[in-house]
Scaffold this motif. Structure first.
Motif, mmCIF file in Angstrom:
data_model
loop_
_atom_site.group_PDB
_atom_site.id
_atom_site.type_symbol
_atom_site.label_atom_id
_atom_site.label_comp_id
_atom_site.label_asym_id
_atom_site.label_seq_id
_atom_site.Cartn_x
_atom_site.Cartn_y
_atom_site.Cartn_z
ATOM 1 N N PRO A 218 0.831 -1.210 0.000
ATOM 2 C CA PRO A 218 0.000 0.000 0.000
ATOM 3 C C PRO A 218 0.868 1.264 0.000
ATOM 4 O O PRO A 218 1.941 1.290 0.602
ATOM 5 N N LEU A 219 0.377 2.307 -0.681
ATOM 6 C CA LEU A 219 1.153 3.540 -0.839
ATOM 7 C C LEU A 219 1.559 4.152 0.498
ATOM 8 O O LEU A 219 2.685 4.624 0.671
ATOM 9 N N VAL A 220 0.635 4.140 1.461
ATOM 10 C CA VAL A 220 0.949 4.770 2.743
ATOM 11 C C VAL A 220 2.080 4.026 3.443
ATOM 12 O O VAL A 220 2.961 4.650 4.056
ATOM 13 N N PHE A 221 2.073 2.688 3.314
ATOM 14 C CA PHE A 221 3.162 1.909 3.913
ATOM 15 C C PHE A 221 4.492 2.331 3.295
ATOM 16 O O PHE A 221 5.473 2.548 3.994
ATOM 17 N N ALA A 222 4.478 2.429 1.958
ATOM 18 C CA ALA A 222 5.710 2.825 1.275
ATOM 19 C C ALA A 222 6.176 4.177 1.804
ATOM 20 O O ALA A 222 7.358 4.376 2.098
ATOM 21 N N GLY A 223 5.230 5.108 1.959
ATOM 22 C CA GLY A 223 5.570 6.434 2.469
ATOM 23 C C GLY A 223 6.169 6.364 3.865
ATOM 24 O O GLY A 223 7.189 6.992 4.154
ATOM 25 N N LEU A 224 5.547 5.561 4.729
ATOM 26 C CA LEU A 224 6.048 5.462 6.111
ATOM 27 C C LEU A 224 7.423 4.805 6.153
ATOM 28 O O LEU A 224 8.308 5.230 6.903
ATOM 29 N N ILE A 225 7.595 3.772 5.316
ATOM 30 C CA ILE A 225 8.888 3.077 5.282
ATOM 31 C C ILE A 225 9.993 4.055 4.876
ATOM 32 O O ILE A 225 11.030 4.155 5.518
ATOM 33 N N PHE A 226 9.722 4.822 3.819
ATOM 34 C CA PHE A 226 10.755 5.752 3.351
ATOM 35 C C PHE A 226 10.951 6.909 4.320
ATOM 36 O O PHE A 226 12.047 7.447 4.427
ATOM 37 N N ARG A 227 9.897 7.277 5.030
ATOM 38 C CA ARG A 227 10.066 8.313 6.031
ATOM 39 C C ARG A 227 11.089 7.859 7.077
ATOM 40 O O ARG A 227 11.939 8.627 7.520
ATOM 41 N N TRP A 228 11.020 6.580 7.442
ATOM 42 C CA TRP A 228 11.994 6.072 8.417
ATOM 43 C C TRP A 228 13.390 5.927 7.811
ATOM 44 O O TRP A 228 14.381 6.154 8.474
ATOM 45 N N PHE A 229 13.423 5.558 6.536
ATOM 46 C CA PHE A 229 14.726 5.507 5.863
ATOM 47 C C PHE A 229 15.422 6.862 5.959
ATOM 48 O O PHE A 229 16.611 6.950 6.206
ATOM 49 N N PHE A 230 14.635 7.925 5.740
ATOM 50 C CA PHE A 230 15.223 9.258 5.651
ATOM 51 C C PHE A 230 15.188 10.014 6.974
ATOM 52 O O PHE A 230 15.551 11.178 7.017
ATOM 53 N N GLU A 231 14.748 9.379 8.032
ATOM 54 C CA GLU A 231 14.674 10.051 9.329
ATOM 55 C C GLU A 231 16.065 10.481 9.752
ATOM 56 O O GLU A 231 17.058 9.813 9.476
ATOM 57 N N TYR A 232 16.125 11.624 10.467
ATOM 58 C CA TYR A 232 17.431 12.213 10.728
ATOM 59 C C TYR A 232 18.322 11.338 11.595
ATOM 60 O O TYR A 232 19.462 11.045 11.241
ATOM 61 N N ARG A 233 17.779 10.911 12.735
ATOM 62 C CA ARG A 233 18.649 10.259 13.704
ATOM 63 C C ARG A 233 18.701 8.738 13.546
ATOM 64 O O ARG A 233 19.743 8.125 13.703
ATOM 65 N N SER A 234 17.565 8.127 13.242
ATOM 66 C CA SER A 234 17.565 6.661 13.197
ATOM 67 C C SER A 234 17.384 6.110 11.790
ATOM 68 O O SER A 234 17.152 4.921 11.626
ATOM 69 N N GLY A 235 17.457 6.982 10.767
ATOM 70 C CA GLY A 235 17.244 6.507 9.411
ATOM 71 C C GLY A 235 18.469 5.818 8.821
ATOM 72 O O GLY A 235 19.613 6.136 9.157
ATOM 73 N N ILE A 236 18.192 4.879 7.916
ATOM 74 C CA ILE A 236 19.281 4.083 7.336
ATOM 75 C C ILE A 236 20.118 4.933 6.379
ATOM 76 O O ILE A 236 21.334 4.698 6.216
ATOM 77 N N VAL A 237 19.500 5.951 5.752
ATOM 78 C CA VAL A 237 20.241 6.760 4.786
ATOM 79 C C VAL A 237 21.337 7.558 5.499
ATOM 80 O O VAL A 237 22.502 7.563 5.070
ATOM 81 N N ASN A 238 20.945 8.213 6.611
ATOM 82 C CA ASN A 238 21.963 8.959 7.350
ATOM 83 C C ASN A 238 23.001 8.028 7.981
ATOM 84 O O ASN A 238 24.164 8.395 8.110
ATOM 85 N N ALA A 239 22.561 6.827 8.365
ATOM 86 C CA ALA A 239 23.518 5.854 8.901
ATOM 87 C C ALA A 239 24.554 5.520 7.838
ATOM 88 O O ALA A 239 25.762 5.459 8.115
ATOM 89 N N ALA A 240 24.087 5.343 6.595
ATOM 90 C CA ALA A 240 25.012 5.039 5.500
ATOM 91 C C ALA A 240 25.941 6.226 5.242
ATOM 92 O O ALA A 240 27.141 6.054 5.025
ATOM 93 N N PHE A 241 25.395 7.442 5.300
ATOM 94 C CA PHE A 241 26.207 8.645 5.112
ATOM 95 C C PHE A 241 27.325 8.688 6.153
ATOM 96 O O PHE A 241 28.481 8.963 5.826
#
Lengths: 423, 309
Positions: free
Chosen positions: B132-155
């Motif tokens: 579902p679209l909302v799930f995708a949105g929530l998942i990516f919101r967590w990916f991009f979250e500042y402190r606990s997101g995987i993207v910033n962790a990778a950075f």
């Protein structure tokens, strides 16, 4: 509003009215209560179990939804504009009764209270009595009171020999001292709501009140170009510039502040009453017995101010079991339940005498002064159009905190959009 | 229906036989339920919406007052926020439609390879589409979250400073685009994969014999043969891009400020949050016109195309 013209007409047509619940068991009445995830549905369940015990003919189900006040309201907007009878009783934020009265969504309680009306209403704290009476009609009854407080870490303040701050300037200098001394990259001085949610309205208004400002002028028009509102914007930009607030302030909703503080990552937080119970009782809390609560700071020479909050219980105008729903609402809004909530969830009482109850004070020592904070707390603007007013304020505050709008741009946008609402 | 139409469109009029008459009645009787259903769930709401758009109609204030085209005039000439939301929607469409096409084409080419075990590839293709679209949105919101997101962790892992993905307007826009491309490219890939499988193998074999490189085969055979599928995929994708709502709603709620607010989100806020049904209806009508224009551009293109073939 005699004509039903909601956009949901198509949905309403698709669902045959015949689906309505059949009168299953003549003795058993089932009521449904809507509560938000942040208002401790687990505690609500305990209270309802007690109600069911005392009223064997009734069953009460809890429906939980919405992580923030505005998400809860969005859900209620869809249920109530389509005149759905599925919800009998709902928790509504203290800012909503005017909207519910104008839309005709809440069953006025005056006729149910009858001759007792004034005596019943007279027992509540005045602010909650007034918030729930709109145009002379009782729209809802108070469930719990709330206000924002300053939570602080006693261990850290003691380590640097600091006293709880009384002004915003003190707060910033304390925060800098502790952050420099601790040298912990995860530790920040202060946090408040900054995401585009309801709580962010208070982030704008509290420092403005704490500088002696008002949201409405003497003519009842919004006054968003005052020197005091500029001091509020200036305060947040100073905190940001000094790295006192988290860099992602503009994405922080109310409960995230609680989570960050609980993890030991904050020295100060502007937060509602419920957080105390979580800090003291949650298994993962790093700040148990290291936390205290104080009134929020003000600017030097001004009285401290806080946003009044709290949740009310209303009976849906579309409920099929109104008499029973009123009975439940009166139970939920009783001194007994107020005391239960105070002990189980650190929800602030709506009755003055419950604040000095020894059991309540044992669980929440800070309730001693909390009553005064609640009594002097300020209201967000009262209007049936509050959802739009709130959106104007919170979107601009959020844009300012994110750095996409300057204070001047935010104030100009608020001015032009508020003028349309208040025309 | 077909029978009755041919019966009446003949140049010379003749009397219908009994059988033809009863067939015509049957046809009408069979069509009625569908027609009524369409009237109830499509025509009625649209007419209702158009009527409401001519009224001042707020549930927060009593009254239902005819104001003509005032709502439209306000939206088109005074409401900066509406234009900002429209612009955002257009940019989302311009970025994510080609983005999803490129990624989707890559995925389809990959899935079209002769793997020994096909199902893991197909599953990987289908999963984002099934979510579902909302799930995708929530998942990516967590990916991009500042402190606990995987993207910033990778950075941080590679020594870069963490970024404010959700609260910087440009980064937030980028993050939402990434989520939309991820979500919508699998649908693109499905359509394109179906198209790829209709291309006869013999064409590639002939090209191989003539000494064409893989790239030449792709440009000269795959792309032209795939064009009808690409156009269909683009039409579907553009229409849904204009309606973009769920992913930015779940990821940023339109923030910071209104930086990622789309037309559909502004309409939702106006009607569901502010309960301003009159103005919201006018906005919805305008969005319908925008969507219709975009679709007709594609449709004209396909008609010309099929004519040439």
């Amino acid at each position: 509003m005699t004509k039903f013209r909601a956009l949901f007409a198509s949905a309403a047509l698709a669902l045959p009215l015949a689906l309505a619940a059949p009168p299953a068991d003549a003795q058993q009445t089932t009521l449904r209560v809507f509560v938000g995830g942040q208002q401790r549905p687990d505690v609500m369940r305990q209270i309802l179990d007690l109600f069911q015990q005392r009223n064997p003919g009734m069953r009460v189900d809890v429906e939980v939804g919405g992580a923030t006040s505005d998400q809860q309201q969005q859900y209620l907007n869809t249920v109530l504009t389509s005149r759905d009878s599925v919800i009998d009783v709902m928790l509504i934020d203290v800012i909503r009764p005017a909207q519910f009265a104008a839309a005709g969504w809440a069953e006025p309680l005056d006729s149910y209270l009858g001759a007792e009306r004034d005596a019943v209403m007279g027992r509540y704290l005045p602010a909650y009595r007034e918030a729930n009476i709109v145009g002379g009609r009782v729209i809802a009854l108070p469930y719990f009171a709330d206000a924002q407080f300053l939570y602080y870490r006693t261990d850290l303040l003691q380590k640097y020999n600091l006293q709880p701050p009384r002004t915003w300037d003190e707060l910033m200098s304390h925060a800098r001292t502790v952050m420099q001394g601790e040298n912990n990259p995860n530790l920040r001085g202060f946090s408040t709501a900054g995401a585009p949610i309801e709580g962010t309205v208070c982030t704008m208004l509290v420092p403005m009140w704490g500088a002696g400002g008002q949201f409405l002028n003497a003519q009842g028009r919004p006054n968003v170009n005052s020197p005091e509102i500029r001091r509020s914007f200036q305060l947040w930009s100073d905190m940001k510039a000094q790295n006192v607030t988290p860099p992602n302030l503009a994405e922080i909703p109310t409960d995230r502040i609680r989570v960050d503080f609980q993890a030991g990552n904050l020295l100060f937080a502007m937060q509602w009453g419920y957080a105390w119970n979580r800090f003291q009782n949650d298994a993962d809390s790093q700040v148990k017995d290291k936390t205290r609560v104080a009134p929020l700071p003000a600017f030097a020479g001004n009285q401290p101010a806080t946003c009044i909050g709290g949740w009310q219980v209303a009976v849906s105008a579309f409920s099929r079991n109104k008499a029973q729903a009123v009975q439940l609402v009166r139970f939920l809004s009783s001194p007994e339940v107020s005391k239960m909530q105070a002990i189980l969830a650190s929800h602030l009482p709506v009755f003055p005498e419950v604040y000095s109850d020894p059991d309540v004070l044992r669980a929440n020592p800070w309730f001693e002064f909390a009553r005064n904070s609640v009594v002097t707390a300020r209201s967000r603007p009262v209007s049936p159009d509050y959802p739009e007013i709130s959106e104007i304020l919170r979107t601009n505050m959020n844009a300012f905190l994110a750095g996409t709008r300057t204070a001047d741009q935010a104030i100009a946008d608020m001015n032009s959009r508020l003028a349309r609402v208040y025309r | 229906m077909g029978a009755s139409v041919t019966a009446t469109t003949g140049a010379k009029r003749y009397k219908l036989s009994k059988l033809e008459k009863s067939e015509r009645l049957l046809g009408i009787a069979l069509l009625t339920p569908a027609a009524l259903l369409l009237l109830a769930v499509v025509v009625y709401p649209i007419v209702e919406l158009l009527i409401n758009s001519l009224y001042s109609y707020r549930l927060t204030r009593p009254g239902y007052r005819f104001i003509g085209l005032e709502n439209y005039a306000y939206a088109l000439f005074e409401d900066d926020r509406f234009w900002h939301a429209t612009l955002n929607t257009v940019i989302f469409a311009v970025v994510t439609v080609p983005g999803a096409l490129v990624v989707g084409l890559g995925l389809a080419l990959l899935a079209n390879q002769p793997f020994k075990v096909k199902w893991p590839v197909r599953l990987g293709l289908l999963l984002p589409w099934a979510l579902p679209l909302v799930f995708a949105g929530l998942i990516f919101r967590w990916f991009f979250e500042y402190r606990s997101g995987i993207v910033n962790a990778a950075f941080e892992f590679v020594g870069l400073p963490p970024q404010n993905w959700i609260t910087d307007p440009n980064l937030a826009f980028f993050a939402v685009c990434v989520a939309i491309v991820w979500k919508s490219s699998s649908f693109m890939a499905l359509i394109l994969l179906a198209g790829l499988q209709t291309i006869p193998k013999s064409l590639y074999e002939a090209a191989e014999v003539d000494g064409a490189s893989k790239f030449q085969q792709f440009v000269e055979i795959t792309l032209p043969m795939l064009k009808p599928a690409i156009v269909v995929a683009l039409i579907f994708r553009t229409i849904t891009a204009i309606q973009t709502f769920d992913i930015p709603y779940a990821m940023t709620n339109g923030g910071p400020g209104n930086a990622t607010e789309t037309m559909a989100m502004y309409i939702h806020k106006t009607t569901i949050d502010f309960l301003d049904l009159g103005y919201g209806s006018a906005l919805a009508a305008i969005m319908f016109v925008v969507s219709a224009i975009a679709t007709s551009v594609y449709l004209r293109h396909t008609r010309r195309d099929t004519g040439r073939n």
